[in-house]
Scaffold this active site. Structure first.
Site, PDB file in Angstrom:
ATOM      1  CB  SER A 202      -6.394  -5.889   0.845  1.00 61.08           C
ATOM      2  OG  SER A 202      -5.688  -5.553  -0.325  1.00 61.08           O
ATOM      3  CB  CYS A 327      -1.411   4.165   2.236  1.00 59.98           C
ATOM      4  SG  CYS A 327      -2.059   2.531   1.838  1.00 59.98           S
TER       5      CYS A 327
END
Length: 407
Positions: A202, A327
């Site tokens: 990412s 998250c």
């Protein structure tokens, strides 16, 4: 004490660097062509994307044709695991091996596949947050389709024996995927040498923008379509490419993979100074292996401290930290990673993750070491649990054995 601003949550996200931004800007203005167009402006964009693939491939040791651009690590994880399940499940291979403390992008995908008739083995990590290649070997069956084990844990930073696991998988003819979102730029990666079949990364963890990442897929592994509608990404992921983000990702990967040994040496010294200083606080504990961990990761639990209060008071003192995965920051449940280590809820609830970078200074470390003990003391002064601890109440003995003793 003078208040400062210190960003110590680099595992959650990073700022876009000037070096990356400078590369992106022209592709938002004068070089805005669609890579699928046949005129020069479009061909120039297509050529730029090809050059970025080559940059990323060079950084991880593969060929450019094995790099697929994604919106980030979660998408890459989903795509890799579900592709393997679809392709190999049709051949009767409906068994997947993972660990019990993966990122939720992996765990929730595996849970979804269980509802589709797949069987998933969740390997338990030890008290340091590690598994062994032997565990993987013993779990592989004739119908095993995929092994997916994260390269480095996003909460406690432990680094898995990826090369050894890859060797086992290659020997057994099982595909091996690793989530390397936290590892890229922090450890040297070579997918060929490490026998990695698929690898997820990412951009926003390495100073690129949010919403861009990549998936490495070894040549010969057939990917399923992620998005239908166009010929982008070899026909597997339709949609006009986000050229500015791709350009930034290429520069970010190049920058992150420069001088990794020097970065590890410098940042590890600051990490170890933080660990040594903070764990002097009574009833604290370091989570994860003290050495086999990412150079910038510090994860510590404090008994008698509620994690949310800790983070809010640190923020009031100018320190950005977290209690685990970004998250799941809205969840009131204790971290599944810390529970996987065997910690009781009373200890897991009081956790703090500091993730520093090569931009962190020694003065920043000094300030953190000055602030954290005062914040912990203040919270404990209002905590009924801390009163029980000091009084030696029976109901907290279980939690006491997991932390350092009262001084």
């Amino acid at each position: 004490m003078e208040k400062r601003f210190i960003y110590a949550d680099n595992a959650a996200t990073t700022a876009v660097s000037k070096r990356v931004l400078d590369v992106m800007l022209p592709y938002m203005t004068e070089q805005f062509g669609n890579p699928s167009s046949i005129y020069k402006l479009g061909r120039d964009a297509e050529r730029a994307i090809t050059e970025v693939r080559e940059k990323i491939a060079a950084a991880v040791g593969c060929s450019a044709s094995e790099i697929f651009f994604t919106s980030g690590g979660s998408e890459a994880d989903n795509w890799a695991i579900r592709s393997a399940a679809i392709r190999l499940g049709a051949k009767g291979k409906k068994h997947i091996i993972t660990t019990n403390f993966e990122h939720h992008a992996v765990l929730h995908t595996c849970e979804f596949l269980e509802k589709q008739g797949f069987e998933v083995t969740y390997l338990p990590v030890d008290e340091m947050g590690l598994i062994t290649a032997e565990q993987v070997k013993n779990a592989i069956r004739e119908d095993t389709a995929l092994v997916t084990v994260m390269y480095a844990n996003n909460e406690i930073g432990t680094i898995m024996p990826i090369k050894e696991i890859g060797e086992i998988c290659r020997e057994k003819g099982v595909w091996f995927h690793t989530d390397a979102v936290q590892a890229l730029g922090n450890v040297p990666i070579n997918v060929k040498e490490q026998n990695i079949d698929m690898l997820s990364c990412s951009g926003h963890k390495i100073h690129a923008q949010k919403g861009i990442g990549f998936l490495y897929v070894r040549k010969g592994i057939p990917m399923t379509n992620l998005i239908f509608g166009g010929a982008q990404e070899r026909g597997r992921r339709a949609g006009t490419e986000n050229v500015p983000a791709i350009m930034g990702l290429g520069e970010a990967v190049t920058a992150a993979c420069e001088n990794i040994p020097e970065k590890i040496e410098r940042v590890s010294k600051m990490r170890d100074r933080l660990i040594e200083g903070i764990t002097k606080i009574p009833c604290s504990r370091l989570n994860g292996d003290p050495k086999q961990r990412l150079c910038g990761n510090v994860n510590i639990s404090f008994l008698g401290v509620e994690g949310e209060s800790l983070l809010l008071l640190l923020d009031a003192n100018g320190i950005c930290a977290s209690s685990g995965s970004a998250c799941t920051s809205g969840s009131l449940d204790p971290s599944h990673v810390l529970l996987a280590l065997g910690l009781p809820h009373e200890v897991a609830h009081g956790s703090m993750r500091l993730t520093i970078s090569d931009e962190t200074s020694d003065e920043d470390i000094d300030y953190i070491l000055e602030v954290v003990p005062k914040v912990v003391e203040r919270i404990r002064g209002m905590s009924p649990l801390w009163e029980d601890i000091q009084c030696g109440k029976e109901n907290i003995r279980k939690a006491m054995k997991f932390v350092s003793p009262l001084k």
